[in-house]
Design an enzyme around this catalytic site. Structure first.
Site, PDB file in Angstrom:
ATOM      1  N   GLY A 149     -45.496  58.591  -8.012  1.00  0.00           N
ATOM      2  CA  GLY A 149     -45.951  59.740  -8.732  1.00  0.00           C
ATOM      3  C   GLY A 149     -44.883  60.327  -9.743  1.00  0.00           C
ATOM      4  O   GLY A 149     -45.159  61.368 -10.165  1.00  0.00           O
ATOM      5  N   ASN A 156     -40.499  63.039  -5.690  1.00  0.00           N
ATOM      6  CA  ASN A 156     -41.092  61.837  -6.181  1.00  0.00           C
ATOM      7  C   ASN A 156     -40.141  60.797  -6.884  1.00  0.00           C
ATOM      8  O   ASN A 156     -39.461  61.353  -7.997  1.00  0.00           O
ATOM      9  CB  ASN A 156     -42.171  62.171  -7.208  1.00  0.00           C
ATOM     10  CG  ASN A 156     -43.090  63.061  -6.360  1.00  0.00           C
ATOM     11  OD1 ASN A 156     -43.560  62.862  -5.254  1.00  0.00           O
ATOM     12  ND2 ASN A 156     -44.083  63.645  -6.980  1.00  0.00           N
ATOM     13  N   HIS A 184     -39.219  69.074  -5.743  1.00  0.00           N
ATOM     14  CA  HIS A 184     -40.463  70.310  -5.706  1.00  0.00           C
ATOM     15  C   HIS A 184     -40.253  70.754  -4.347  1.00  0.00           C
ATOM     16  O   HIS A 184     -40.051  70.399  -3.556  1.00  0.00           O
ATOM     17  CB  HIS A 184     -41.826  69.330  -5.559  1.00  0.00           C
ATOM     18  CG  HIS A 184     -42.070  68.599  -6.941  1.00  0.00           C
ATOM     19  ND1 HIS A 184     -42.970  68.947  -7.744  1.00  0.00           N
ATOM     20  CD2 HIS A 184     -41.656  67.473  -7.102  1.00  0.00           C
ATOM     21  CE1 HIS A 184     -43.172  68.133  -8.636  1.00  0.00           C
ATOM     22  NE2 HIS A 184     -42.358  66.845  -8.410  1.00  0.00           N
ATOM     23  N   HIS A 243     -35.890  65.931 -10.072  1.00  0.00           N
ATOM     24  CA  HIS A 243     -36.157  67.139  -9.593  1.00  0.00           C
ATOM     25  C   HIS A 243     -36.864  67.278  -8.296  1.00  0.00           C
ATOM     26  O   HIS A 243     -37.441  66.364  -7.851  1.00  0.00           O
ATOM     27  CB  HIS A 243     -37.306  67.714 -10.566  1.00  0.00           C
ATOM     28  CG  HIS A 243     -38.282  66.980 -10.655  1.00  0.00           C
ATOM     29  ND1 HIS A 243     -38.403  65.875 -11.554  1.00  0.00           N
ATOM     30  CD2 HIS A 243     -39.715  66.932 -10.259  1.00  0.00           C
ATOM     31  CE1 HIS A 243     -39.281  64.888 -11.792  1.00  0.00           C
ATOM     32  NE2 HIS A 243     -40.239  65.647 -10.769  1.00  0.00           N
ATOM     33  N   ASP A 285     -42.937  75.461 -11.524  1.00  0.00           N
ATOM     34  CA  ASP A 285     -43.647  74.393 -11.945  1.00  0.00           C
ATOM     35  C   ASP A 285     -44.686  74.932 -12.856  1.00  0.00           C
ATOM     36  O   ASP A 285     -45.371  75.842 -12.493  1.00  0.00           O
ATOM     37  CB  ASP A 285     -44.226  73.604 -10.908  1.00  0.00           C
ATOM     38  CG  ASP A 285     -44.721  72.129 -11.266  1.00  0.00           C
ATOM     39  OD1 ASP A 285     -43.907  71.150 -11.146  1.00  0.00           O
ATOM     40  OD2 ASP A 285     -45.682  72.138 -12.055  1.00  0.00           O
ATOM     41  N   ILE A 286     -44.873  74.275 -13.955  1.00  0.00           N
ATOM     42  CA  ILE A 286     -45.924  74.760 -14.906  1.00  0.00           C
ATOM     43  C   ILE A 286     -47.222  74.565 -14.442  1.00  0.00           C
ATOM     44  O   ILE A 286     -48.204  75.130 -14.914  1.00  0.00           O
ATOM     45  CB  ILE A 286     -45.637  73.918 -16.258  1.00  0.00           C
ATOM     46  CG1 ILE A 286     -46.289  74.885 -17.516  1.00  0.00           C
ATOM     47  CG2 ILE A 286     -46.322  72.519 -16.325  1.00  0.00           C
ATOM     48  CD1 ILE A 286     -45.740  74.251 -18.740  1.00  0.00           C
TER      49      ILE A 286
END
Ligand code: AMP
Ligand code: ZN
Length: 114
Positions: free
Chosen positions: A93, A87, A102, A100, A30-31
């Site tokens: 959110g 999410n 997380h 995706h 994750d960026i």
């Protein structure tokens, strides 16, 4: 999906730090990490969210979950504990509408989430 950020990562049009890959899933950092380990596991094909993934081809959701666990092992957080979060929808959110998971770990994760 020409305009999808994560489709562009799959197509290598946008760079990402890829950490794991299977036939139908891709995992990259994750960026904007929210934990010492924060990796996103996506499908290579475009599905907008976890609900669409649940309706997808046989075995795809299974492949994503297995990839999430493999990432947790590779990141060294599988033993101490980690969290897998989808999410799903704006109220939860979700900001990128390409499914995706997380994978979060490496610190104490409180409950309930915000
Ligand atoms: P969500 O809010 O659940 O839709 O999560 C989207 C996630 O994508 C956020 O955690 C962002 O930090 C992450 N993100 C956005 N753009 C990128 C990118 N180019 N590379 C990696 N992660 C990204
Ligand atoms: Zn997409």
């Amino acid at each position: 999906m020409n305009d999808c950020l994560f489709c562009k990562i799959v197509a290598k049009e946008i760079p990402a730090e890829i950490v794991y890959e299977t036939g139908r899933a891709l995992a990259f950092r994750d960026i904007n990490p929210q934990a010492p380990a924060h990796v996103l596991v996506i499908t290579k094909g475009h599905y907008s969210d976890a609900a669409a993934l649940a309706d997808a081809d046989d075995g795809l959701a299974d492949e994503v979950l297995k990839a999430a666990h493999a990432v947790a092992v590779m990141e060294g957080v599988a033993e101490e504990g980690y969290r897998v979060v989808f999410n799903t929808g704006p109220g939860a959110g979700q900001t990128v509408f390409h499914v995706h998971a997380h994978v979060l770990g490496g610190r104490a994760l409180t409950w309930p989430p915000g």
